[in-house]
Every structure is written in structure tokens, then in C-alpha cells.
Design a protein around this motif. Structure first.
Motif, PDB file in Angstrom:
ATOM      1  N   SER A  20     -28.659  10.974  50.338  1.00 10.80           N
ATOM      2  CA  SER A  20     -28.464  12.334  50.859  1.00 10.80           C
ATOM      3  C   SER A  20     -27.288  12.966  50.117  1.00 10.80           C
ATOM      4  O   SER A  20     -26.562  12.276  49.400  1.00 10.80           O
ATOM      5  CB  SER A  20     -28.150  12.274  52.360  1.00 10.80           C
ATOM      6  OG  SER A  20     -26.873  11.700  52.549  1.00 10.80           O
ATOM      7  N   HIS A  21     -27.063  14.254  50.317  1.00 15.41           N
ATOM      8  CA  HIS A  21     -25.930  14.915  49.678  1.00 15.41           C
ATOM      9  C   HIS A  21     -24.622  14.217  50.056  1.00 15.41           C
ATOM     10  O   HIS A  21     -23.762  13.993  49.219  1.00 15.41           O
ATOM     11  CB  HIS A  21     -25.854  16.394  50.102  1.00 15.41           C
ATOM     12  CG  HIS A  21     -27.011  17.206  49.635  1.00 15.41           C
ATOM     13  ND1 HIS A  21     -27.240  17.479  48.312  1.00 15.41           N
ATOM     14  CD2 HIS A  21     -28.025  17.795  50.314  1.00 15.41           C
ATOM     15  CE1 HIS A  21     -28.336  18.207  48.189  1.00 15.41           C
ATOM     16  NE2 HIS A  21     -28.826  18.415  49.393  1.00 15.41           N
ATOM     17  N   TYR A  22     -24.512  13.900  51.357  1.00 19.11           N
ATOM     18  CA  TYR A  22     -23.272  13.286  51.823  1.00 19.11           C
ATOM     19  C   TYR A  22     -23.069  11.897  51.215  1.00 19.11           C
ATOM     20  O   TYR A  22     -21.957  11.547  50.812  1.00 19.11           O
ATOM     21  CB  TYR A  22     -23.265  13.210  53.356  1.00 19.11           C
ATOM     22  CG  TYR A  22     -21.987  12.653  53.921  1.00 19.11           C
ATOM     23  CD1 TYR A  22     -20.788  13.340  53.770  1.00 19.11           C
ATOM     24  CD2 TYR A  22     -21.965  11.421  54.579  1.00 19.11           C
ATOM     25  CE1 TYR A  22     -19.601  12.832  54.264  1.00 19.11           C
ATOM     26  CE2 TYR A  22     -20.788  10.904  55.087  1.00 19.11           C
ATOM     27  CZ  TYR A  22     -19.605  11.609  54.924  1.00 19.11           C
ATOM     28  OH  TYR A  22     -18.440  11.090  55.418  1.00 19.11           O
ATOM     29  N   GLU A  23     -24.166  11.142  51.128  1.00 18.56           N
ATOM     30  CA  GLU A  23     -24.052   9.813  50.518  1.00 18.56           C
ATOM     31  C   GLU A  23     -23.635   9.912  49.050  1.00 18.56           C
ATOM     32  O   GLU A  23     -22.809   9.129  48.575  1.00 18.56           O
ATOM     33  CB  GLU A  23     -25.389   9.063  50.648  1.00 18.56           C
ATOM     34  CG  GLU A  23     -25.601   8.507  52.047  1.00 18.56           C
ATOM     35  CD  GLU A  23     -27.053   8.115  52.326  1.00 18.56           C
ATOM     36  OE1 GLU A  23     -27.293   7.466  53.344  1.00 18.56           O
ATOM     37  OE2 GLU A  23     -27.949   8.478  51.527  1.00 18.56           O
ATOM     38  N   ILE A  24     -24.192  10.882  48.355  1.00 16.93           N
ATOM     39  CA  ILE A  24     -23.799  11.083  46.949  1.00 16.93           C
ATOM     40  C   ILE A  24     -22.309  11.436  46.876  1.00 16.93           C
ATOM     41  O   ILE A  24     -21.568  10.900  46.049  1.00 16.93           O
ATOM     42  CB  ILE A  24     -24.630  12.206  46.282  1.00 16.93           C
ATOM     43  CG1 ILE A  24     -26.110  11.824  46.251  1.00 16.93           C
ATOM     44  CG2 ILE A  24     -24.120  12.479  44.862  1.00 16.93           C
ATOM     45  CD1 ILE A  24     -27.040  12.977  45.888  1.00 16.93           C
ATOM     46  N   ALA A  25     -21.885  12.311  47.786  1.00 13.31           N
ATOM     47  CA  ALA A  25     -20.477  12.719  47.791  1.00 13.31           C
ATOM     48  C   ALA A  25     -19.559  11.519  48.026  1.00 13.31           C
ATOM     49  O   ALA A  25     -18.501  11.401  47.403  1.00 13.31           O
ATOM     50  CB  ALA A  25     -20.245  13.794  48.846  1.00 13.31           C
ATOM     51  N   ARG A  26     -19.978  10.643  48.921  1.00 16.68           N
ATOM     52  CA  ARG A  26     -19.151   9.452  49.190  1.00 16.68           C
ATOM     53  C   ARG A  26     -19.023   8.569  47.966  1.00 16.68           C
ATOM     54  O   ARG A  26     -17.947   8.058  47.652  1.00 16.68           O
ATOM     55  CB  ARG A  26     -19.737   8.670  50.361  1.00 16.68           C
ATOM     56  CG  ARG A  26     -19.333   9.302  51.693  1.00 16.68           C
ATOM     57  CD  ARG A  26     -19.855   8.537  52.858  1.00 16.68           C
ATOM     58  NE  ARG A  26     -19.399   7.149  52.862  1.00 16.68           N
ATOM     59  CZ  ARG A  26     -19.669   6.300  53.836  1.00 16.68           C
ATOM     60  NH1 ARG A  26     -20.386   6.688  54.878  1.00 16.68           N
ATOM     61  NH2 ARG A  26     -19.239   5.070  53.792  1.00 16.68           N
TER      62      ARG A  26
END
Lengths: 208, 159
Positions: A20-26
Motif C-alpha cells: 500500500s502507499h503507507y507500506e511503501i512510505a515505511r
């Protein structure tokens, strides 16, 4: 302060479905991206905003620049550091009215005229490309290549990010043009180990 | 979208409020009266911070959603579909007038009834407590929006 580091990662959930976008950001925060751009042209606004708010918090905590593609409203709601405007999005001037001078506004350019126009309208940086062939976005035009990138870099005063088909195999050539930085998506997100690929890119950019 | 909104903004008279669907940026740039949040849109608390002093409407589909939206700061609600309407058939049976009444009884902000509204149904909606009515198809199919609006206004008791 407007902080624009050299390694710019675009979160894309169309070219891959694993993260997800958030997982990529992490992953990006851990692996050392300087700028994260959330790009999503399809999901309902509420869902994009929900992730944007989470990523914005994460980026503030780690002092990473967070940019939203296209949607000034979502940048406002999530208190992101800025927006990136493509050729068909809101005009740079209008976005500036809403965001003020403290926020970052980036523009897309495919040639010198567009790059100069972005600069004149008050953009903080330019994304120029695509440099190499890419499958991330459909491109009717031919890739620009390194030579054209050099010409743009020489004539534009604000930071330019090279974009399109950039990965570990060619990032050194890209950075040799004295371009400010590189924006990546596919080469990282579709690799077997995105964190490792990002770290590798970082080493190649900063040379240590 | 900005161009369209600007065009509409400059062609409507001062007594008409322009509400932009969810796009805060477009609403601010056009100095519109407010925005409307459909399902799957921003949370009210996130919008209020960056959109002070403007109207925020919200679509709701149950009493609990309506009460929550009022508590979260919505200025008005859209409740529906009250009647059968082609665009919303996929979501199942319409909500009906009884549910509309229940929503209106439980909140203090204006509720607009939406979905399958026609002139004969307007008084039924206002009798159930609706503040007003909203529609898309209903205004378009007659081919004469001006006339349709004046018929609707009459039924709402405004003419």
C-alpha cells in the motif's frame, strides 16, 4: 523550510499490488528516501486522504519531505509538505494561492519551454522526463535521454529531478549530468527487495 | 474542473450557493459557498481544519451516520435514496419516507431528501421533516430546468 533531497520515491499502487502507499512510505523512511510522493489517481478521496494523513505524520517524525501528486485538497487535509502538479492538474499559480510560500510545489516538464514556464510560475522544482523507456506510465513520446537532460539542467535554476526508467543500472549516468536528483518508482517497487534497491540507489547518488 | 467551476460561479446569481463536490481546493479558488462530502470522502474533522467558515455537507444513509455527521460538524445532510432511482438501484431498496423522518427527527441541521424526487413527492418529504430536496436526473429529464425548478419551488412552498 523547503527540503528537497536527491532521492525522490513515488508510491504507486497501480504498477504493483504488493504494498500500500503507507507500506511503501515505511520502507522508504527506513531505506533513506529524501522525498516521498503519494500518487493515486483512482482511489476514492477518503481512502487516499486516510493514507496521506498517516504518511504525513510518519514523514514529519523522520524529517522526510512528503508530496502529494495532483490533489491540492488532499495535501491540505493531510498537511503534506507540498504538491506535484502534472500538465493537466491545477495551475501552479492557483496551487500557490492555496498553499502559500512555505509549501513546495513541483511541476512536470517534458521540454525546455515547459520547464522554463514552471520556473517562471514559481515552482520549487521540476520533474523532467521520461529519461529512459518506462512501463510505469504510458508514454506516447520517445525517451528524452541523458543529453537532453543535461541541456535542461544547464538552463533551469530550480532543482530538476530526472524521472522515467531510472534504476541502479543507470542512476550514475543520470547524476553525472549534475541534475539535482532522481525520481524513482518501478525500479524500486517492482524489485524483489525494495528497501535494498533504495539503499543501493542512495549509495549511488550520494557516493558513499 | 477549476474552469467549469469558475464558469458556473460567474454565471449564477448571488442568492444561489455553489457547493463543490469534495474538492476543497476548487471550492476555495472559486470562492464557493462550500463543499459536499459523498460516501468514501474526507472525514469531517480533517476538512474543518482547512476549510473554516465555509459550508460542509455530508451524504448519510442511516440515523447513526446522520447523528455522527452532525456531531462532527456538518452544516447540512443529504439523505437518500428516499425513492427508487436508476442511479442507486445497485445499492438495493430505497430508504423510504419513514427512515427520512427518523433521520430528520434525530438531527438539528437541515436534511435534504435525495433520490427519485418528483413534484408529487416533495410535500411528502417536507412533511417527514426534510428541509429541502436534491436531485440530478430529476432536473435533467424534463429538458427545461428553469420550469422544473419553478415547479419544485412551488411544491416547497417558496413561490
Amino acid at each position: 523550510m523547503k527540503k528537497l533531497g536527491r532521492l525522490y520515491l513515488i508510491t504507486d499502487t497501480e504498477i504493483q499490488k504488493k504494498y500500500s502507499h503507507y507500506e511503501i512510505a515505511r520502507i522508504a523512511v527506513k531505506a533513506g528516501a529524501d522525498v516521498i510522493q503519494l500518487r493515486d489517481k483512482n482511489k476514492p478521496s477518503g481512502l487516499i486522504a486516510e493514507e496521506a494523513i498517516k504518511i504525513s505524520r510518519l514523514c514529519k517524525k523522520h524529517n522526510i519531505t512528503f508530496i502529494i501528486n495532483d490533489r491540492v485538497d488532499i495535501a491540505m487535509v493531510s498537511d503534506a509538505d507540498g504538491v506535484h502538479l502534472g500538465r493537466t492538474d491545477l495551475p501552479i499559480r492557483e496551487a500557490r494561492k492555496l498553499l502559500g510560500n512555505r509549501k513546495i510545489i513541483g511541476g512536470t516538464a517534458h521540454n525546455l519551454a515547459e520547464a522554463l514556464s514552471c520556473q517562471a510560475l514559481g515552482a520549487d522544482y521540476i520533474g523532467y522526463g521520461h529519461i529512459y523507456p518506462t512501463k510505469t506510465k504510458f508514454k506516447p513520446e520517445k525517451p528524452k535521454g541523458i543529453k537532453k537532460l543535461s541541456e535542461i539542467v544547464k538552463k533551469i535554476k530550480i532543482p530538476v529531478y530526472a524521472i522515467g526508467g531510472i534504476g541502479p543500472e543507470n542512476i550514475t549516468d543520470v547524476m553525472c549530468t549534475e541534475v539535482h536528483g532522481a525520481a524513482v518508482a518501478g525500479s524500486v517497487l517492482k524489485s524483489s527487495d525494495p528497501a535494498k534497491t533504495l539503499k543501493n540507489l542512495r549509495k549511488l547518488i550520494y557516493g558513499c | 474542473m477549476l474552469e467549469t467551476a469558475l464558469k458556473i460561479r460567474s454565471s449564477i446569481n448571488k442568492n444561489t450557493s455553489l457547493i463543490v463536490n469534495e474538492r476543497i481546493d476548487i471550492a476555495l479558488l472559486t470562492n464557493s459557498a462550500g463543499i459536499h462530502l459523498p460516501g468514501n470522502s474526507f472525514k469531517l474533522k480533517d476538512v474543518i481544519k482547512v476549510f473554516p467558515g465555509k459550508l460542509i455537507g455530508k451524504s448519510v444513509h442511516s440515523v447513526s451516520e446522520a447523528v455522527k455527521a452532525e456531531n462532527d460538524g456538518a452544516d447540512y445532510l443529504l439523505f437518500g435514496p428516499v425513492f427508487r432511482t436508476p442511479a442507486k438501484i445497485k445499492y438495493g431498496k430505497p430508504q423510504g419516507l419513514k427512515k427520512l423522518k427518523k433521520v430528520c427527527d434525530n438531527v438539528n441541521i437541515p436534511v435534504y431528501a435525495v433520490g427519485g424526487i418528483n413534484p408529487m413527492r416533495i410535500k411528502k418529504c417536507t412533511a417527514a421533516g426534510a428541509y429541502g430536496i436534491a436531485g440530478i436526473r430529476e432536473f435533467m429529464i424534463t429538458g427545461n430546468i428553469r420550469k422544473t425548478i419553478s415547479i419544485y419551488r412551488k411544491e416547497l412552498g417558496e413561490l
